[in-house]
Scaffold this motif. Structure first.
Motif, PDB file in Angstrom:
ATOM      1  N   ASP A  20       0.839  -1.202   0.000  1.00 49.94           N
ATOM      2  CA  ASP A  20       0.000   0.000   0.000  1.00 49.94           C
ATOM      3  C   ASP A  20       0.878   1.258   0.000  1.00 49.94           C
ATOM      4  O   ASP A  20       0.675   2.188  -0.778  1.00 49.94           O
ATOM      5  CB  ASP A  20      -0.909  -0.034   1.242  1.00 49.94           C
ATOM      6  N   PHE A  21       1.857   1.215   0.862  1.00 53.06           N
ATOM      7  CA  PHE A  21       2.764   2.360   0.990  1.00 53.06           C
ATOM      8  C   PHE A  21       3.555   2.586  -0.302  1.00 53.06           C
ATOM      9  O   PHE A  21       3.713   3.709  -0.768  1.00 53.06           O
ATOM     10  CB  PHE A  21       3.740   2.123   2.158  1.00 53.06           C
ATOM     11  N   LYS A  26       4.673   5.655  -5.433  1.00 54.58           N
ATOM     12  CA  LYS A  26       4.733   5.778  -6.895  1.00 54.58           C
ATOM     13  C   LYS A  26       3.903   6.959  -7.377  1.00 54.58           C
ATOM     14  O   LYS A  26       4.293   7.675  -8.312  1.00 54.58           O
ATOM     15  CB  LYS A  26       4.224   4.478  -7.551  1.00 54.58           C
ATOM     16  N   ALA A  27       2.781   7.122  -6.723  1.00 56.11           N
ATOM     17  CA  ALA A  27       1.866   8.181  -7.132  1.00 56.11           C
ATOM     18  C   ALA A  27       2.351   9.555  -6.679  1.00 56.11           C
ATOM     19  O   ALA A  27       1.999  10.565  -7.256  1.00 56.11           O
ATOM     20  CB  ALA A  27       0.468   7.889  -6.570  1.00 56.11           C
ATOM     21  N   ASP A  28       3.142   9.581  -5.655  1.00 57.07           N
ATOM     22  CA  ASP A  28       3.557  10.865  -5.056  1.00 57.07           C
ATOM     23  C   ASP A  28       5.078  11.010  -5.077  1.00 57.07           C
ATOM     24  O   ASP A  28       5.775  10.515  -4.202  1.00 57.07           O
ATOM     25  CB  ASP A  28       3.041  10.906  -3.609  1.00 57.07           C
ATOM     26  N   PRO A  29       5.619  11.668  -6.078  1.00 56.22           N
ATOM     27  CA  PRO A  29       7.073  11.829  -6.195  1.00 56.22           C
ATOM     28  C   PRO A  29       7.680  12.531  -4.985  1.00 56.22           C
ATOM     29  O   PRO A  29       8.816  12.272  -4.605  1.00 56.22           O
ATOM     30  CB  PRO A  29       7.271  12.675  -7.458  1.00 56.22           C
ATOM     31  N   LYS A  30       6.880  13.418  -4.383  1.00 51.84           N
ATOM     32  CA  LYS A  30       7.397  14.140  -3.229  1.00 51.84           C
ATOM     33  C   LYS A  30       7.616  13.200  -2.054  1.00 51.84           C
ATOM     34  O   LYS A  30       8.628  13.281  -1.354  1.00 51.84           O
ATOM     35  CB  LYS A  30       6.411  15.253  -2.829  1.00 51.84           C
ATOM     36  N   LEU A  31       6.650  12.297  -1.902  1.00 51.11           N
ATOM     37  CA  LEU A  31       6.796  11.289  -0.842  1.00 51.11           C
ATOM     38  C   LEU A  31       8.005  10.394  -1.136  1.00 51.11           C
ATOM     39  O   LEU A  31       8.786  10.051  -0.250  1.00 51.11           O
ATOM     40  CB  LEU A  31       5.532  10.439  -0.746  1.00 51.11           C
ATOM     41  N   GLU A  32       8.145  10.054  -2.404  1.00 46.20           N
ATOM     42  CA  GLU A  32       9.253   9.188  -2.798  1.00 46.20           C
ATOM     43  C   GLU A  32      10.597   9.833  -2.436  1.00 46.20           C
ATOM     44  O   GLU A  32      11.498   9.191  -1.898  1.00 46.20           O
ATOM     45  CB  GLU A  32       9.189   8.899  -4.296  1.00 46.20           C
ATOM     46  N   GLN A  33      10.643  11.106  -2.728  1.00 44.00           N
ATOM     47  CA  GLN A  33      11.892  11.825  -2.421  1.00 44.00           C
ATOM     48  C   GLN A  33      12.129  11.875  -0.912  1.00 44.00           C
ATOM     49  O   GLN A  33      13.241  11.690  -0.430  1.00 44.00           O
ATOM     50  CB  GLN A  33      11.816  13.243  -2.984  1.00 44.00           C
TER      51      GLN A  33
END
Lengths: 629, 181
Positions: A20-21, A26-33
């Motif tokens: 889920d996380f 993947k959907a949120d590049p900011k979160l990925e960063q």
């Protein structure tokens, strides 16, 4: 969100939560960063910590590596199939510059809760007060290097930076508890005593730093020149010829109680000297001024009261026995050293003073010869000062080459401030009691032979006394040089165990573990070891260096090859530098050297020695087999 | 000691056995020096080898197929080749399977290490207490409770808050360094 990222990174999310996380990411590049940075930060924390751990482990390892390195190379080579060829094809010296296993090693299992005195096979005595290594059981490892072969095989050298040292012995102390190295507790110190046939006053205590080329000796500290007190029973306080005379009259001279009671039974007129007069008289001699009051640094209360007793001592005239020869002491009756004075000196109050030293009894022999009790009083009054102080008073007041010679020895006082010292003496006492016991048995068995030996001893004693009457300085120097030459000659070939019966030696306080070396600076040389000017024996001289090369044919066939240049006149070891298949070194043209190379193959030792000639030269090593002993 | 046991202990954050691993150092060092490394470099390479090994141990799928010494030696070799390649001196040759595995580990590590460079620098700028706290948590896997008692913090909560602040500091520092670069 922070917490979720953390959980994700540490791996605390369930597989459902995790996928889920990851979808969210993947959907949120900011979160990925955000996750990426967080990951980097936590990884950095981990790896940085890991680097610390690795380095800390290295330090712990370093401490023990000198002992283990060579063994490990052998065993690890057996495991590492792929690595073996590197080792068999690489005959260079081991990376560890010092092969400590070549040295005598003694391991003691000790308990730090009590005072401990230990002695190694080689005669190094260590007095370790309680609490020096914390509390409880610990292991103390002592490695010692005294003879040339050991020093060379272990790869040790006697250089302090680039100055050449002359060594009286090196040893290394290491303490461990539960496998971890421990050091000497702050404020605690071990007293070490290294016995030696001769004591060089210039010797200092160096600490060793292990370097790539061996050990560099640093932080020289002068050795305190302590005098060692003895049990009065072990000291001869009798006038010369006393025992001999008794023996001639058929008295059992091996019984000290008897000889004491006879000696002390003599009646004597005590000299009419007052304590004050003595002190004033001699202090004014030395200070060049007359002082009405007793000097500030007068003897301690104890010895002072003892002195009073000594001055007022009335011998028990009743005890005089008729059958004792009246001429047993060769000194005239009127003017003599009173047996009563001698008896008073041998009491507990004096037992820690220099009175109870062999150095003092040596002087006493001459004092008997003078028949002048004033001499004795000089020493008694100045118990708190070094022995040379009293020597100098007598030398200046009464003259005489004997006392000038004594003065030049520059002997100090006993060191009672050092608690460990007392223990050393106790130890000695025990040891010597044993020797005495053995000697006593031998004496009883061979009473007749003993008497004869005693006579010879007396004769030798008087001859020795005569000899030391001569200019001591020249004498000392000559003897010194002869001894050094002899020591070197012996050291180069044979192993000479230090004689355990030497009663002098070097005493030193030790406040840290590690390498210790008793050395003196043999000469100061320039850093570069290139021709230049410098000082030798205090004179400004031009220094010339020669390049010496040593070729070692088939060097790869030996387990190890080491090469040293050894000055013929000094007990020093300069390790030559490795070069190609041989060695090279810059030698000082002022010093006569011998080149010594040792090699080992299949448990056999080989040696090559040659005297160095002047000028640059290449030598070729021709080894011959030697036995280690 | 069994290989897997060492791996297991390190995985759980126990690094006491690291000192033991140094017993393989002399062999490695000898080889490195025969290749022209100086002593300093030899030590650095071996220490990095230990880090690669520890990092590898974290991977739960990691199973040692060789003995520890062989693995460490291989990794050291590749770290050296890697270093030498930069100095354009030497190429690795004649690799067997095992060494290829080690080679991969080293490449992986090197890539990872360069990425971490900035974060590590930032981490080193932290105060001593922060460093200790993060090390305890991420390296030694101590619980917040243990950390609190060791660092003399009032309770878990305080430790947790402290940890959050420490991480925030590193992050800010990382961003600062990135912008500089």
């Amino acid at each position: 969100m922070e917490e979720l990222i953390e959980k994700y990174l540490v791996g605390l999310l369930s597989s459902d939560e995790k996928s889920d996380f990851e979808r969210k990411m993947k959907a949120d590049p900011k979160l990925e960063q955000e996750v990426e940075i967080q990951k980097q930060v936590t990884d950095a924390a981990r790896i940085s910590g890991l680097r610390n751990q690795v380095q800390r482990a290295y330090k712990g390892y370093q401490f023990t590596k000198v002992f283990k390195a060579v063994v490990v190379i052998v065993t690890a080579a057996a495991i590492l199939g792929t690595a073996t060829w590197f080792l068999t094809h690489d005959k260079e010296e081991s990376d560890t510059p010092i092969q400590i296993e070549a040295l005598d090693e003694t391991v003691f299992m000790l308990n730090s809760d009590q005072d401990t005195v230990i002695e190694t096979e080689n005669g190094l005595i260590l007095s370790i007060p309680a609490g020096t290594f914390g509390e409880g059981d610990y292991e103390l490892k002592v490695n010692e290097a005294y003879d040339a072969l050991q020093i060379m095989e272990a790869g040790l050298s006697t250089m302090s930076d680039s100055s050449l040292l002359e060594t009286a012995g090196m040893f290394k102390l290491e303490a461990k508890r539960g496998g971890a190295a421990i050091d000497i507790a702050k404020g605690k110190e071990i007293t070490a005593m290294l016995r030696s046939a001769e004591v060089d006053p210039e010797m200092q205590l160096f600490e060793g730093e292990e370097t790539e080329d061996g050990v560099n000796w640093v932080k020289p500290k002068p050795l305190p020149k302590y005098l060692l007190t003895r049990d009065f029973a072990d000291l001869d306080f009798y006038p010369p010829n006393y025992l001999k005379t008794l023996a001639e009259h058929g008295i059992d001279v091996s019984n000290k109680a008897v000889t004491d009671s006879i000696y002390y039974s003599f009646v004597c007129d005590l000299p009419e000297l007052s304590e004050d007069r003595v002190i004033r008289l001699y202090n004014s001699e030395v200070r060049g001024e007359v002082d009405d009051v007793a000097p500030v640094d007068a003897p301690s209360r104890n010895s002072s009261s003892e002195l009073m007793r000594f001055m007022q001592y009335e011998p028990d005239t009743e005890r005089a026995i008729d059958d004792v020869p009246q001429d047993s002491s060769s000194v005239p009756r009127k003017r003599q050293i009173c047996p009563a004075s001698i008896q008073a000196l041998q009491t507990a109050e004096f037992s820690k003073s220099f009175i109870a030293t062999e150095e003092f009894t040596e002087r006493l022999k001459y004092i008997f010869g003078t028949c002048n009790e004033e001499f004795l009083q000089v020493y008694v009054v100045n118990l708190d000062k070094p022995l040379w102080y009293s020597d100098s008073i007598i030398a200046s007041r009464f003259g005489g080459s004997v006392w000038t010679a004594f003065y030049h020895q520059k002997l100090g006082n006993t060191e009672q401030a050092n608690p460990g010292f007392a223990k050393l003496n106790q130890y000695f006492k025990r040891k010597r009691a044993k020797f005495n016991q053995a000697a006593l048995k031998a004496r009883q068995k061979l009473a007749k032979e003993f008497n004869k030996a005693e006579k010879e001893y007396r004769k030798a004693e008087s001859e020795r006394a005569k000899a030391s009457d001569e200019d001591s300085k020249a004498n000392f120097k000559e003897e010194y040089e002869i001894n050094l030459k002899e020591a070197c000659r012996q050291a180069n070939i044979t192993y000479v165990k230090p004689n355990r019966r030497y009663n002098q030696g070097y005493v030193m306080p030790i406040r840290s573990t590690g390498w210790k070396n008793i050395d003196r600076f043999a000469m100061e040389v320039t850093q570069s070891r290139e021709s230049s000017s410098g000082t030798f024996n205090g004179k400004e001289v031009k220094l010339t260096y020669y390049t010496v090369n040593l070729d070692v044919p088939q060097s790869e066939s030996y387990d190890f090859v080491k090469a040293y240049v050894i000055p013929t006149e000094l007990r020093s070891f300069e390790r030559m530098k490795k070069k190609d298949a041989g060695f090279t070194y810059q030698v000082n043209s002022l010093i006569e050297y011998e080149l010594v190379s040792i090699a080992k193959k299949n448990e056999e030792y080989f040696i090559y020695k040659t005297q160095l000639e002047q000028g640059d030269k290449t030598y070729s090593a021709q080894y011959s087999k030697v036995s280690k002993e | 000691m069994k290989t897997q046991e060492i791996v297991e202990q390190i995985r759980q954050g126990n690094h006491k056995k690291l000192k033991k691993l140094y017993k393989y150092f002399p062999v490695v060092k000898k080889w490195l020096i025969s290749r022209g490394c100086d002593k300093e470099l030899a030590r650095d390479i071996f220490q990095e080898t230990l880090i690669v090994f520890c990092e590898k141990c974290r991977d739960e799928d990691f199973v040692m197929t060789s003995s520890v010494d062989t693995y460490l030696f291989s990794v050291s070799k590749f770290l050296y080749y890697n270093h030498a390649r930069k100095a354009q001196r030497e190429q690795a040759q004649d690799l067997n399977d095992l060494e290829i595995a080690a080679s991969n580990d080293v490449d992986e590590w090197k890539e990872y290490e360069s990425k971490l460079n900035i974060a590590e620098r930032a981490f080193r700028e932290l105060g001593e207490k922060c460093k200790q706290l993060l090390e305890m948590f991420y390296l030694h896997k101590k619980s917040m409770k243990e950390i609190a008692s060791k660092l003399e913090l009032r309770n878990e909560k305080v430790a947790k808050a402290q940890k959050y602040r420490c991480i925030k500091n590193v992050k800010e520092q990382v961003e600062l360094l990135m912008n500089q670069a």
